[in-house]
Design a protein around this motif. Structure first.
Motif, PDB file in Angstrom:
ATOM      1  N   ALA A 119       0.830  -1.207   0.000  1.00  0.00           N
ATOM      2  CA  ALA A 119       0.000   0.000   0.000  1.00  0.00           C
ATOM      3  C   ALA A 119       0.864   1.256   0.000  1.00  0.00           C
ATOM      4  O   ALA A 119       0.601   2.216  -0.734  1.00  0.00           O
ATOM      5  CB  ALA A 119      -0.929  -0.004   1.213  1.00  0.00           C
ATOM      6  N   ALA A 152      -4.730  -0.160  -1.844  1.00  0.00           N
ATOM      7  CA  ALA A 152      -4.456   1.277  -1.929  1.00  0.00           C
ATOM      8  C   ALA A 152      -5.070   1.868  -3.196  1.00  0.00           C
ATOM      9  O   ALA A 152      -5.637   2.969  -3.171  1.00  0.00           O
ATOM     10  CB  ALA A 152      -2.953   1.521  -1.890  1.00  0.00           C
ATOM     11  N   VAL A 203      -1.853   4.830   6.023  1.00  0.00           N
ATOM     12  CA  VAL A 203      -1.850   3.382   5.873  1.00  0.00           C
ATOM     13  C   VAL A 203      -1.873   2.756   7.262  1.00  0.00           C
ATOM     14  O   VAL A 203      -0.928   2.908   8.047  1.00  0.00           O
ATOM     15  CB  VAL A 203      -0.607   2.900   5.093  1.00  0.00           C
ATOM     16  CG1 VAL A 203      -0.602   1.377   4.985  1.00  0.00           C
ATOM     17  CG2 VAL A 203      -0.582   3.528   3.699  1.00  0.00           C
TER      18      VAL A 203
END
Length: 344
Positions: free
Chosen positions: A21, A128, A88
């Motif tokens: 991500a 993501a 994240v």
């Protein structure tokens, strides 16, 4: 647990979803990326992506009493420096079950829930991308490039070569996933070519891969069929020229040496590409092909493993004189010639 069911967090041979991500998001130059977790969670992806990322660097007290205030503090510090921020989430906050969604406001803060235990790098990369929610603009001329990842040693080279080939055919470049500006993800072109099938974006109509000479030729034939003004002849000539150069170099090698005995370890698509290249041009003995991720369709010859012990056993049994992979495989066969293909 069977060898192919280890979660990526249990073994460092291949980055986990959190790193995937971060690698995806860090490709957008005007987007601040915050790793919401401990210093260890921060430093691993930060060492791979090659651009500045940020972290909350959680400590014991915050983990006990809650992490939201620390995250809010980091976001506040970054707001004046970036137009958008992506957070994240890592394993510890995810396990704690904290609801940090309230910090996402006005589309300026994205929350990407991608703790390492959900899967491998590819899973995090796609999660993501889903959070970014790319959009196709049918009025945009050009061709998107995808499969670009900042953890890939060939990241910039892949992007440059893809652009060069598109320019050679007279095609303009749309959005590069993921090595572009944030806004470009929301005005992508209708057609896409990839540099790494393992990281296909799913944006627009996929016209094929640029990984390998056959794939390049076939992909540009498809582009020529769906986009007016594309001239595939210069690319076909380039493919023929490259094939001839490779054959001459390999024939010269084979006049002096026997075909190599090779062990390959990498992402599935890269591993298959390397194995095909060695077999086609050198008649190499492919003793071992280990895929970090699911080999998928057409990847049956590769064994998926991120288990260090399993890979060590396979490398020892292969006795290669050529190793293509990461620093781990290099250490397992120190006497063999080595070509780096994958991190770390």
């Amino acid at each position: 647990m069977p060898e192919n069911q280890h979660t990526p967090c249990e073994n460092p041979l291949w980055p986990c979803a959190m790193t995937g991500a971060v690698a995806c998001l860090a490709g957008f130059e005007d987007l601040a990326v915050v790793v919401h977790g401990s210093s260890g969670c921060y430093f691993y992806p930060a060492s791979l992506v090659g651009v500045p990322v940020h972290g909350t660097f959680l400590i014991e007290n915050e983990i006990i009493f809650g992490t939201e205030s620390r995250l809010a503090e980091v976001i506040h510090d970054l707001e004046g420096r970036y137009s958008r921020i992506a957070v994240v989430n890592t394993c510890v906050p995810a396990i704690m079950g904290e609801d940090i969604g309230a910090l996402a406001r006005d589309g300026r803060v994205l929350i990407v829930d991608s703790p390492g235990f959900i899967g491998d790098l590819e899973a995090g990369y796609r999660r993501a991308l889903d959070a970014l929610a790319p959009e196709v603009d049918e009025g945009i001329a050009g061709v998107n490039i995808d499969g670009i990842c900042r953890t890939d040693p060939f990241c910039r080279g892949n992007a440059i070569e893809a652009r060069r080939l598109l320019d050679l055919a007279g095609a303009s470049v749309g959005t590069t996933f993921c090595l572009d500006r944030f806004d470009a993800a929301h005005r992508a072109a209708p057609f896409t070519v990839g540099t790494n099938p393992d990281l296909a974006s799913g944006v627009g109509t996929a016209c094929g891969s640029l990984l390998g000479l056959d794939a390049v030729r076939e992909t540009f034939e498809r582009l020529g069929a769906v986009i007016g003004g594309i001239d595939t002849r210069p690319v076909a000539e380039e493919v023929a020229w490259a094939d001839e150069r490779i054959r001459k170099a390999c024939e010269k090698y084979l006049r002096r040496f026997d075909p190599p005995r090779a062990a390959i370890a990498a992402q599935s698509a890269y591993a298959a590409f390397a194995a095909d290249l060695l077999d086609r041009y050198l008649g190499a003995d492919i003793a071992c092909v280990a895929a970090r991720n699911d080999p998928g369709e057409g990847g049956a010859a590769a064994v998926r493993t991120t288990d260090f012990a399993v890979l060590q056993e396979r490398m020892t049994g292969a006795e290669p004189d050529l190793v293509i992979g990461s620093s781990y495989e290099r250490a397992m066969a120190p006497g063999a010639a080595f070509v780096g293909l994958t991190p770390p």
